[in-house]
Design an enzyme around this catalytic site. Structure first.
Site, mmCIF file in Angstrom:
data_model
loop_
_atom_site.group_PDB
_atom_site.id
_atom_site.type_symbol
_atom_site.label_atom_id
_atom_site.label_comp_id
_atom_site.label_asym_id
_atom_site.label_seq_id
_atom_site.Cartn_x
_atom_site.Cartn_y
_atom_site.Cartn_z
ATOM 1 N N VAL A 111 2.513 -26.400 45.799
ATOM 2 C CA VAL A 111 2.969 -26.176 44.432
ATOM 3 C C VAL A 111 4.033 -25.081 44.372
ATOM 4 O O VAL A 111 4.412 -24.643 43.292
ATOM 5 C CB VAL A 111 1.785 -25.805 43.503
ATOM 6 C CG1 VAL A 111 0.809 -26.969 43.395
ATOM 7 C CG2 VAL A 111 1.067 -24.548 43.975
ATOM 8 N N HIS A 127 0.536 -32.220 43.622
ATOM 9 C CA HIS A 127 -0.302 -31.358 42.783
ATOM 10 C C HIS A 127 0.501 -30.584 41.745
ATOM 11 O O HIS A 127 -0.012 -29.634 41.152
ATOM 12 C CB HIS A 127 -1.081 -30.380 43.669
ATOM 13 C CG HIS A 127 -2.002 -31.060 44.620
ATOM 14 N ND1 HIS A 127 -2.280 -30.590 45.890
ATOM 15 C CD2 HIS A 127 -2.719 -32.211 44.500
ATOM 16 C CE1 HIS A 127 -3.114 -31.415 46.497
ATOM 17 N NE2 HIS A 127 -3.397 -32.401 45.670
ATOM 18 N N CYS A 186 1.859 -21.152 23.361
ATOM 19 C CA CYS A 186 3.065 -21.970 23.302
ATOM 20 C C CYS A 186 3.957 -21.453 22.186
ATOM 21 O O CYS A 186 3.491 -21.267 21.043
ATOM 22 C CB CYS A 186 2.695 -23.424 23.045
ATOM 23 S SG CYS A 186 4.120 -24.514 22.750
ATOM 24 N N GLY A 226 1.595 -29.345 58.540
ATOM 25 C CA GLY A 226 0.948 -28.145 58.036
ATOM 26 C C GLY A 226 -0.148 -28.369 57.030
ATOM 27 O O GLY A 226 -0.291 -27.597 56.090
#
Length: 284
Positions: A111, A127, A186, A226
């Site tokens: 991410v 993800h 928000c 990895g």
């Protein structure tokens, strides 16, 4: 090909990797181990550090203000490490192989956004990505940098630079540091903001999963970079490829759950391996 510390098994794995890449049509599946050379620790690798805390679940995050305060306080600290990380030699080698047509697609479990920063804009972020924030009410997306500025204003003087950082940007903080942390709603609808990543207890969006299966179905080979393949979200693509008879090569320092399904294994540092492999494939 000579890489310090390579065993006979590594050499055989590297030869297989070069052969498959030279034939083109390879799909890469990358994990946290690819980003360790950028200063982001992985969870389980030899150079990484295991997470001491339990990752927050989607249910916890959406269930209480206290949980969201804890998440954003820890993430506010951890974000600095993610934001200043730069792609390493491994990311750049993958992009070189993509530009040359040897790598057809990249799926990443990470991410951190480092594939995109290296130029692999088409990488599928399985993800999600920490550089984006989504409102759970109006679904507006915005940049993490924008939110970080708002959190700085709301929490002037909040600092903890010595925290252990996990690959998902979550920092290990003492409980007392988060009690007074102020979170930002928000700016459009006042709803709850969440990083645009898949939490534990939350499903990867079905269209994204389907896109990944389509890429694996079209691949001539699947190369894992990895990842210990501990979580099913990545392992399922290795199992899917193996069932279809698609060759799998795993480059990872340490055992993985997919080792028995792989045609070849390489247990060497990714930056050196991928740089040399890219050089050899391009000159072949």
């Amino acid at each position: 090909m000579t890489i310090p510390g390579a065993t006979a098994a590594d050499a055989a794995g590297l030869a297989a990797l070069v052969r498959l890449l030279a034939a083109r049509g390879v799909v890469v599946l990358s994990g946290a181990g690819l980003s360790t050379e950028s200063g982001i620790p992985d969870y389980r690798g030899e150079s990484g550090s295991r997470r001491r805390g339990t990752p927050m679940t989607y249910q916890e995050f959406t269930g209480s203000d206290a949980a969201r305060r804890r998440y954003w306080a820890r993430s506010h600290v951890g974000w600095r490490a993610i934001a200043r990380a730069e792609p390493n030699a491994g990311h750049h080698a993958v992009e070189q192989l993509r530009r040359s047509g040897h790598v057809a697609a990249v799926i990443t479990q990470n991410v951190d956004g480092l594939h995109h920063a290296a130029g692999t804009r088409t990488a599928v972020e399985l993800h999600g990505g920490l550089r984006r924030v989504v409102c759970l009410e109006c679904r507006r997306t915005s940049s993490r940098a924008e939110l970080d500025g708002r959190l700085e204003e709301l929490n002037a003087g909040f600092r903890e630079e010595s925290a252990q950082i996990n690959p998902d940007g979550d920092a290990e903080l003492a409980p007392g540091l988060v009690d007074c942390f102020r979170i930002a709603p928000c700016p459009v609808c006042g709803g709850v903001l969440k990083p645009d990543v898949v939490f534990f207890g939350e499903n990867v969006p079905k269209p994204r999963v389907q896109r990944c299966f389509e890429l694996v179905d079209a691949a001539q080979a699947l190369v894992v970079l990895g990842s210990s393949l501990t979580v099913l979200s990545g392992l399922r693509f290795v199992r899917h490829a193996a069932r279809a008879g698609t060759p799998v090569v795993i480059v990872n320092q340490g055992r993985t759950r997919g080792d028995d399904l792989a045609e070849a294994l390489v247990a060497l540092p990714l930056g050196a391996v991928l740089t040399e492999v890219a050089r050899m494939v391009r000159s072949a």
